[in-house]
Design an enzyme around this catalytic site. Structure first.
Site, PDB file in Angstrom:
ATOM      1  N   GLU A  43       0.823  -1.219   0.000  1.00 15.73           N
ATOM      2  CA  GLU A  43       0.000   0.000   0.000  1.00 15.73           C
ATOM      3  C   GLU A  43       0.855   1.267   0.000  1.00 15.73           C
ATOM      4  O   GLU A  43       2.076   1.220   0.211  1.00 15.73           O
ATOM      5  CB  GLU A  43      -0.928  -0.007   1.201  1.00 15.73           C
ATOM      6  CG  GLU A  43      -0.182  -0.090   2.523  1.00 15.73           C
ATOM      7  CD  GLU A  43      -0.724   0.860   3.566  1.00 15.73           C
ATOM      8  OE1 GLU A  43      -0.926   2.046   3.242  1.00 15.73           O
ATOM      9  OE2 GLU A  43      -0.916   0.413   4.713  1.00 15.73           O
ATOM     10  N   LYS A 176      -2.967  -1.508  14.746  1.00 15.68           N
ATOM     11  CA  LYS A 176      -2.102  -0.510  15.372  1.00 15.68           C
ATOM     12  C   LYS A 176      -2.363  -0.383  16.869  1.00 15.68           C
ATOM     13  O   LYS A 176      -3.502  -0.347  17.314  1.00 15.68           O
ATOM     14  CB  LYS A 176      -2.306   0.839  14.698  1.00 15.68           C
ATOM     15  CG  LYS A 176      -1.770   0.856  13.282  1.00 15.68           C
ATOM     16  CD  LYS A 176      -1.547   2.290  12.840  1.00 15.68           C
ATOM     17  CE  LYS A 176      -1.427   2.333  11.336  1.00 15.68           C
ATOM     18  NZ  LYS A 176      -2.744   2.038  10.719  1.00 15.68           N
TER      19      LYS A 176
HETATM   20  N1  PSU Z   1       0.533   0.543   8.521  1.00 18.01           N
HETATM   21  C1  PSU Z   1       1.563   1.344   8.892  1.00 18.01           C
HETATM   22  N2  PSU Z   1       1.402   2.693   8.736  1.00 18.01           N
HETATM   23  C2  PSU Z   1       0.261   3.239   8.234  1.00 18.01           C
HETATM   24  C3  PSU Z   1      -0.814   2.381   7.837  1.00 18.01           C
HETATM   25  C4  PSU Z   1      -0.627   1.032   8.005  1.00 18.01           C
HETATM   26  O1  PSU Z   1       2.599   0.868   9.360  1.00 18.01           O
HETATM   27  O2  PSU Z   1       0.154   4.470   8.128  1.00 18.01           O
HETATM   28  C5  PSU Z   1      -2.085   2.992   7.248  1.00 18.01           C
HETATM   29  C6  PSU Z   1      -2.893   2.000   6.404  1.00 18.01           C
HETATM   30  O3  PSU Z   1      -3.055   2.560   5.118  1.00 18.01           O
HETATM   31  C7  PSU Z   1      -4.225   1.894   7.115  1.00 18.01           C
HETATM   32  C8  PSU Z   1      -4.323   3.277   7.677  1.00 18.01           C
HETATM   33  O4  PSU Z   1      -5.283   1.574   6.249  1.00 18.01           O
HETATM   34  O5  PSU Z   1      -3.020   3.471   8.225  1.00 18.01           O
HETATM   35  C9  PSU Z   1      -5.422   3.409   8.702  1.00 18.01           C
HETATM   36  O6  PSU Z   1      -5.959   4.681   8.607  1.00 18.01           O
HETATM   37  P1  PSU Z   1      -7.342   5.016   9.314  1.00 18.01           P
HETATM   38  O7  PSU Z   1      -7.100   4.737  10.770  1.00 18.01           O
HETATM   39  O8  PSU Z   1      -7.593   6.475   9.033  1.00 18.01           O
HETATM   40  O9  PSU Z   1      -8.364   4.112   8.715  1.00 18.01           O
END
Ligand code: PSU
Ligand code: MN
Length: 319
Positions: A43, A176
């Protein structure tokens, strides 16, 4: 006629099909897909929004190299000038890593990106959608989005809903550690998404390896082959997405005791600065990197690269 029959037969047997006209697949990825060689999607939100320059470009390049070392072809996904792209050139990667105002596109933003001419990085949800449309079944990232903390928070990542509908295996370090993880796991269970631990009995929580109490997974596997078999069976029986979660490499993981204090402070700042929506995750990750003197960046990079390598091995086994 014969070609037609042959390609129809191949379509059924290998479950590959021609990509739709709305996306562009790089020459290398197209050749790999056409000949049934393993491909791993990567991604771009973690490049444009999750990591700072130059760690972002280094991580993107290292991830592609790790996929190759594992025997598969990397396909980094982003929306380049309104076109969803599967497989980027090195200069496109560098541009995403350097450019300041790249948009962050989740699944809901794909139509707008095409119609309104966005240049956008794709989150897990958008990357899964594009990967699936192009025939790629395995995808590596850092950590899933999920339910944010706070009793009344309705900030629940589109990543979870996408896992419920799109048959792609997401190889990650769990979700996360900035999230409400028990709630995230409950939502994934409701949505019918398997949470498969890779050589672990506890759900991995991104940079942190020692989350207390340990969180449940739905199954454990100890080899890429068994991971591939499990995912194939899940999809065969009508399932969609699945999570293969691998713990952060031990030598760079952040102890929960240290992490919790930083997260508390970063969340306080986010609330004080009224940070909401798609900006929350990038804000917290950036503050954690600062407060930890870059230690979270080292961990984030290492876990992303390790996931890319594992994803390649699973893609090879799936083929
Ligand atoms: N993994 C990482 N860093 C990131 C992400 C994933 O190590 O920044 C990203 C991915 O694209 C995931 C996003 O979909 O963080 C989540 O964003 P949100 O919480 O706004 O859905
Ligand atoms: Mn959100």
């Amino acid at each position: 006629m014969q070609t037609f029959l042959f390609s129809g037969w191949r379509t059924e047997m290998s479950q590959t099909r021609l990509p739709p006209e709305w996306l562009r697949v790089s020459e290398e990825v197209r050749a790999a897909l056409a000949s049934g060689r393993p491909v791993v999607a990567l991604e771009s939100t973690l490049i444009a929004h999750g990591l700072p320059w130059p760690t972002n470009l280094e991580t993107a390049r290292e991830s592609e190299a790790a996929v190759r070392a594992g025997g598969a072809v990397p396909a980094t996904i982003a929306i380049i000038n309104a076109t969803p792209m599967v497989g980027l050139t090195d200069s496109q990667l560098e541009d995403l890593a350097r450019r300041p105002n790249v948009r962050k596109a989740s699944r809901r933003d794909l139509g707008a990106a095409v119609a309104l001419n966005y240049h956008a990085a794709t989150t897990v949800s958008a990357t899964m959608a594009i990967a699936h449309a192009s025939g790629v079944r395995v995808f590596a990232t850092g950590g899933l989005g999920g339910a944010h903390r706070g009793e009344e928070s309705f900030d629940i990542s589109a990543d979870l809903a996408e896992l419920a509908r799109t048959p792609v295996l997401v190889v990650c370090a769990g979700a996360k550690s900035i999230l409400d993880l028990p709630r995230t796991l409950e939502i994934l269970e409701t949505l019918g998404v398997p949470i498969v631990g890779y050589r672990t009995d506890a759900f991995p929580t991104f940079y942190v390896r020692d989350h207390i109490p340990p969180l449940p997974i739905s199954a454990r596997v100890d080899s890429p082959e068994v991971a591939a078999t499990l995912f194939a069976a899940h999809v065969r029986m009508g399932g969609a997405g699945a999570v293969l979660a691998q713990p952060c490499p031990a030598d760079v993981a952040i102890p929960a005791s240290e992490f919790d204090a930083w997260l508390h402070e970063a969340e306080r700042e986010a609330t004080a600065a009224n940070v909401t929506g798609a900006k929350v995750t990038p804000f917290l990750l950036a503050r954690l990197a600062e407060m930890s003197n870059g230690r979270t960046l080292v961990a984030n990079r290492a876990l992303i690269v390790a996931n890319a390598r594992l994803a390649a091995e699973v893609a090879v086994a799936l083929q």
